[in-house]
Design a protein around this motif. Structure first.
Motif, PDB file in Angstrom:
ATOM      1  N   THR A 293       0.800  -1.222   0.000  1.00  0.00           N
ATOM      2  CA  THR A 293       0.000   0.000   0.000  1.00  0.00           C
ATOM      3  C   THR A 293       0.835   1.275   0.000  1.00  0.00           C
ATOM      4  O   THR A 293       0.285   2.371   0.071  1.00  0.00           O
ATOM      5  N   ASN A 294       2.164   1.165  -0.071  1.00  0.00           N
ATOM      6  CA  ASN A 294       3.010   2.347   0.093  1.00  0.00           C
ATOM      7  C   ASN A 294       2.830   3.365  -1.019  1.00  0.00           C
ATOM      8  O   ASN A 294       3.077   4.557  -0.823  1.00  0.00           O
ATOM      9  N   LEU A 295       2.380   2.939  -2.210  1.00  0.00           N
ATOM     10  CA  LEU A 295       2.156   3.903  -3.282  1.00  0.00           C
ATOM     11  C   LEU A 295       1.027   4.870  -2.938  1.00  0.00           C
ATOM     12  O   LEU A 295       1.078   6.054  -3.282  1.00  0.00           O
ATOM     13  N   ILE A 296       0.020   4.361  -2.245  1.00  0.00           N
ATOM     14  CA  ILE A 296      -1.152   5.172  -1.925  1.00  0.00           C
ATOM     15  C   ILE A 296      -1.011   5.866  -0.583  1.00  0.00           C
ATOM     16  O   ILE A 296      -1.529   6.965  -0.382  1.00  0.00           O
ATOM     17  N   ASP A 297      -0.329   5.239   0.359  1.00  0.00           N
ATOM     18  CA  ASP A 297      -0.135   5.831   1.683  1.00  0.00           C
ATOM     19  C   ASP A 297       1.278   5.473   2.147  1.00  0.00           C
ATOM     20  O   ASP A 297       1.522   4.369   2.615  1.00  0.00           O
ATOM     21  N   SER A 298       2.183   6.424   2.026  1.00  0.00           N
ATOM     22  CA  SER A 298       3.590   6.162   2.342  1.00  0.00           C
ATOM     23  C   SER A 298       3.891   6.207   3.831  1.00  0.00           C
ATOM     24  O   SER A 298       5.023   5.958   4.235  1.00  0.00           O
ATOM     25  N   ALA A 299       2.887   6.500   4.656  1.00  0.00           N
ATOM     26  CA  ALA A 299       3.120   6.586   6.103  1.00  0.00           C
ATOM     27  C   ALA A 299       3.558   5.247   6.685  1.00  0.00           C
ATOM     28  O   ALA A 299       4.256   5.200   7.697  1.00  0.00           O
ATOM     29  N   GLU A 300       3.142   4.152   6.061  1.00  0.00           N
ATOM     30  CA  GLU A 300       3.501   2.799   6.517  1.00  0.00           C
ATOM     31  C   GLU A 300       4.139   2.070   5.344  1.00  0.00           C
ATOM     32  O   GLU A 300       3.482   1.290   4.647  1.00  0.00           O
ATOM     33  N   PRO A 301       5.424   2.275   5.085  1.00  0.00           N
ATOM     34  CA  PRO A 301       6.035   1.736   3.861  1.00  0.00           C
ATOM     35  C   PRO A 301       6.073   0.222   3.791  1.00  0.00           C
ATOM     36  O   PRO A 301       6.160  -0.337   2.694  1.00  0.00           O
ATOM     37  N   ASP A 302       6.014  -0.466   4.932  1.00  0.00           N
ATOM     38  CA  ASP A 302       6.115  -1.936   4.929  1.00  0.00           C
ATOM     39  C   ASP A 302       4.758  -2.620   5.052  1.00  0.00           C
ATOM     40  O   ASP A 302       4.691  -3.837   5.186  1.00  0.00           O
ATOM     41  N   ARG A 303       3.682  -1.867   5.027  1.00  0.00           N
ATOM     42  CA  ARG A 303       2.350  -2.449   5.230  1.00  0.00           C
ATOM     43  C   ARG A 303       1.885  -3.209   3.991  1.00  0.00           C
ATOM     44  O   ARG A 303       2.079  -2.780   2.853  1.00  0.00           O
ATOM     45  N   VAL A 304       1.267  -4.360   4.226  1.00  0.00           N
ATOM     46  CA  VAL A 304       0.616  -5.131   3.175  1.00  0.00           C
ATOM     47  C   VAL A 304      -0.780  -5.487   3.668  1.00  0.00           C
ATOM     48  O   VAL A 304      -1.010  -5.628   4.874  1.00  0.00           O
ATOM     49  N   VAL A 305      -1.717  -5.633   2.741  1.00  0.00           N
ATOM     50  CA  VAL A 305      -3.102  -5.914   3.100  1.00  0.00           C
ATOM     51  C   VAL A 305      -3.603  -7.094   2.281  1.00  0.00           C
ATOM     52  O   VAL A 305      -3.475  -7.106   1.040  1.00  0.00           O
ATOM     53  N   PHE A 306      -4.176  -8.088   2.973  1.00  0.00           N
ATOM     54  CA  PHE A 306      -4.788  -9.231   2.302  1.00  0.00           C
ATOM     55  C   PHE A 306      -6.231  -8.879   1.943  1.00  0.00           C
ATOM     56  O   PHE A 306      -6.949  -8.256   2.716  1.00  0.00           O
ATOM     57  N   LEU A 307      -6.657  -9.313   0.764  1.00  0.00           N
ATOM     58  CA  LEU A 307      -7.996  -9.009   0.279  1.00  0.00           C
ATOM     59  C   LEU A 307      -9.065  -9.774   1.056  1.00  0.00           C
ATOM     60  O   LEU A 307      -8.812 -10.877   1.555  1.00  0.00           O
ATOM     61  N   PRO A 308     -10.271  -9.228   1.161  1.00  0.00           N
ATOM     62  CA  PRO A 308     -11.364  -9.960   1.821  1.00  0.00           C
ATOM     63  C   PRO A 308     -11.623 -11.297   1.137  1.00  0.00           C
ATOM     64  O   PRO A 308     -11.544 -11.412  -0.090  1.00  0.00           O
ATOM     65  N   GLY A 309     -11.936 -12.298   1.926  1.00  0.00           N
ATOM     66  CA  GLY A 309     -12.196 -13.627   1.401  1.00  0.00           C
ATOM     67  C   GLY A 309     -10.965 -14.492   1.263  1.00  0.00           C
ATOM     68  O   GLY A 309     -11.058 -15.616   0.771  1.00  0.00           O
ATOM     69  N   THR A 310      -9.800 -14.000   1.717  1.00  0.00           N
ATOM     70  CA  THR A 310      -8.572 -14.797   1.631  1.00  0.00           C
ATOM     71  C   THR A 310      -8.604 -15.915   2.660  1.00  0.00           C
ATOM     72  O   THR A 310      -8.983 -15.702   3.812  1.00  0.00           O
ATOM     73  N   THR A 311      -8.196 -17.099   2.240  1.00  0.00           N
ATOM     74  CA  THR A 311      -8.159 -18.257   3.133  1.00  0.00           C
ATOM     75  C   THR A 311      -6.717 -18.613   3.462  1.00  0.00           C
ATOM     76  O   THR A 311      -5.846 -18.610   2.587  1.00  0.00           O
ATOM     77  N   PHE A 312      -6.481 -18.910   4.728  1.00  0.00           N
ATOM     78  CA  PHE A 312      -5.158 -19.275   5.224  1.00  0.00           C
ATOM     79  C   PHE A 312      -5.192 -20.685   5.810  1.00  0.00           C
ATOM     80  O   PHE A 312      -6.229 -21.152   6.286  1.00  0.00           O
ATOM     81  N   LYS A 313      -4.040 -21.320   5.794  1.00  0.00           N
ATOM     82  CA  LYS A 313      -3.879 -22.646   6.391  1.00  0.00           C
ATOM     83  C   LYS A 313      -2.876 -22.536   7.528  1.00  0.00           C
ATOM     84  O   LYS A 313      -1.782 -21.978   7.348  1.00  0.00           O
ATOM     85  N   VAL A 314      -3.235 -23.045   8.689  1.00  0.00           N
ATOM     86  CA  VAL A 314      -2.321 -23.020   9.831  1.00  0.00           C
ATOM     87  C   VAL A 314      -1.278 -24.114   9.628  1.00  0.00           C
ATOM     88  O   VAL A 314      -1.602 -25.300   9.560  1.00  0.00           O
ATOM     89  N   LEU A 315      -0.024 -23.704   9.527  1.00  0.00           N
ATOM     90  CA  LEU A 315       1.066 -24.660   9.337  1.00  0.00           C
ATOM     91  C   LEU A 315       1.665 -25.113  10.658  1.00  0.00           C
ATOM     92  O   LEU A 315       2.131 -26.248  10.776  1.00  0.00           O
ATOM     93  N   ARG A 316       1.664 -24.217  11.638  1.00  0.00           N
ATOM     94  CA  ARG A 316       2.212 -24.576  12.937  1.00  0.00           C
ATOM     95  C   ARG A 316       1.541 -23.696  13.998  1.00  0.00           C
ATOM     96  O   ARG A 316       1.531 -22.477  13.860  1.00  0.00           O
ATOM     97  N   PRO A 317       0.987 -24.305  15.028  1.00  0.00           N
ATOM     98  CA  PRO A 317       0.369 -23.492  16.083  1.00  0.00           C
ATOM     99  C   PRO A 317       1.425 -22.832  16.954  1.00  0.00           C
ATOM    100  O   PRO A 317       2.622 -23.113  16.832  1.00  0.00           O
ATOM    101  N   ALA A 318       0.971 -21.941  17.816  1.00  0.00           N
ATOM    102  CA  ALA A 318       1.894 -21.268  18.733  1.00  0.00           C
ATOM    103  C   ALA A 318       2.500 -22.286  19.689  1.00  0.00           C
ATOM    104  O   ALA A 318       1.800 -23.133  20.239  1.00  0.00           O
ATOM    105  N   GLU A 319       3.808 -22.212  19.873  1.00  0.00           N
ATOM    106  CA  GLU A 319       4.515 -23.072  20.821  1.00  0.00           C
ATOM    107  C   GLU A 319       5.129 -22.173  21.877  1.00  0.00           C
ATOM    108  O   GLU A 319       6.093 -21.453  21.609  1.00  0.00           O
ATOM    109  N   GLY A 320       4.563 -22.206  23.074  1.00  0.00           N
ATOM    110  CA  GLY A 320       5.021 -21.287  24.110  1.00  0.00           C
ATOM    111  C   GLY A 320       4.696 -19.864  23.701  1.00  0.00           C
ATOM    112  O   GLY A 320       3.552 -19.531  23.407  1.00  0.00           O
TER     113      GLY A 320
END
Length: 351
Positions: A229-256
């Motif tokens: 999103t840095n082209l449109i809003d440079s205040a957060e140069p490292d920000r990325v946004v996932f689109l609505p409806g994106t599905t994720f798979k848990v590869l590893r749960p939290a350990e400690g």
């Protein structure tokens, strides 16, 4: 169709492990976290609809609030018919804010011609979409997300669809992305290995380490289609946004106190009926290698200790869940959510 991500490079004092592609990839079919249902078809705003069933309620888990599958009129995914009606709504209803930032966005488009699209007359549509992105990022995006995650119907829906359409025009990000949030023990346990998680709102993450409270939970996500999103809003140069409806798979749960590791699913992994093979596949191993390297780099970055002054407003929401903290109050003069105006203009940048 996105291709398999390449193996990550050697660890570095950053989690920036990506390769970019400016082409917009198709969105993954949406689901309830089980990848067993199609994306709802969204109707036009202001057009009478036939009665719809209520939003699908996920199975109750004590202490965990899972996002319901929205009905068509509450879905932020752009409809197949296009978003012309939504664009008209944004230009009319948010005219003061729109006009205040349209000039800035136009300059960005002139410097990056690829944002305008190739079709004749598409520049006007692109401008509206990208203005919506700018307003969302610099305004009350948390309120829009909260309403979308709750599968609520309201004036946030046409705005969210334009934001999603605008994000599709931005360059993609491939690699490890960090989302820091506060999650309860029950919420952390909910992210078990192999679980499929669908985010119906805009999931924001970062391609570089960020300060956060000492009690925050880290989610490291292997991205293939999140948008920079840095082209449109440079205040957060490292920000990325996932689109609505994106599905994720848990590869590893939290350990400690370790991070939860997830991978974004590619559209080719989801069958026409919405089914997904949850067994371990080669793409999981590739993503795990990159995420493990990112986790090591993150530990090195955190070696001096978390920033206990981390801003709570800078924390995200666990993917697929409804955050427990209420959204920030709107400034005085904000719309009531039913009038069509989301808030009063504030230098043209607030929603």
């Amino acid at each position: 169709m996105p291709t398999a991500p390449a193996p990550a490079a050697r660890p570095a004092p950053s989690i920036r492990l990506e390769s970019d592609s400016p082409a917009a990839a198709p969105m993954a079919p949406a689901d309830t976290g089980r990848a067993d249902g199609p994306t709802p078809s969204a109707p036009a705003p202001g057009v009478p609809e036939s009665p719809e069933p209520p939003a699908a309620a996920p199975a109750a888990v004590p202490g965990v609030r899972v996002q319901p599958t929205p009905k068509a009129s509450a879905c932020a995914v752009p409809p197949e018919r296009g978003t012309e009606k939504e664009r008209d709504w944004v230009r009319r209803t948010l005219s003061a804010q729109y006009n205040a930032v349209a000039g800035t966005v136009s300059r960005v488009m002139s410097e990056s011609p690829g944002l305008r699209g190739g079709a004749r007359g598409e520049a006007t549509d692109a401008l509206t979409d990208l203005v919506a992105v700018r307003l969302f990022l610099s305004g009350d995006g948390a309120q829009v997300n909260a309403a979308v995650r709750a599968a609520a119907v309201g004036p946030h829906v046409p705005l969210a669809r334009c934001v999603a359409a605008g994000l599709r025009r931005l360059p993609s990000y491939r690699g490890a992305a960090l989302l820091r949030t506060r999650a309860s023990a029950a919420e952390r346990a909910w992210f078990r290995e192999g679980r499929l998680v669908t985010e119906w709102a805009f999931c924001t993450a970062y391609g570089a380490p960020r300060p956060g409270p000492h009690d925050a939970t880290d989610f490291l996500i292997w991205s293939i289609t999140a948008r920079r999103t840095n082209l449109i809003d440079s205040a957060e140069p490292d920000r990325v946004v996932f689109l609505p409806g994106t599905t994720f798979k848990v590869l590893r749960p939290a350990e400690g106190e370790g991070p939860v590791l997830l991978r974004e699913l590619s559209p080719s992994e989801i069958a026409s009926d919405g089914k997904v093979d949850v067994q371990r596949v080669p793409l999981d191993e590739i993503a795990l290698d990159g995420l493990d390297r990112a986790a090591a780099a993150l530990r090195a970055d955190d070696a001096a200790g978390r920033d206990e002054r981390g801003d709570p407003d800078g924390l995200g929401t666990p993917p697929g869940l409804i955050g427990g903290a209420p959204p920030r109050q709107r400034p005085r003069g904000a719309g009531d959510g039913n009038s069509g105006a989301l808030s009063a203009p504030d230098e043209g940048a607030k929603l």
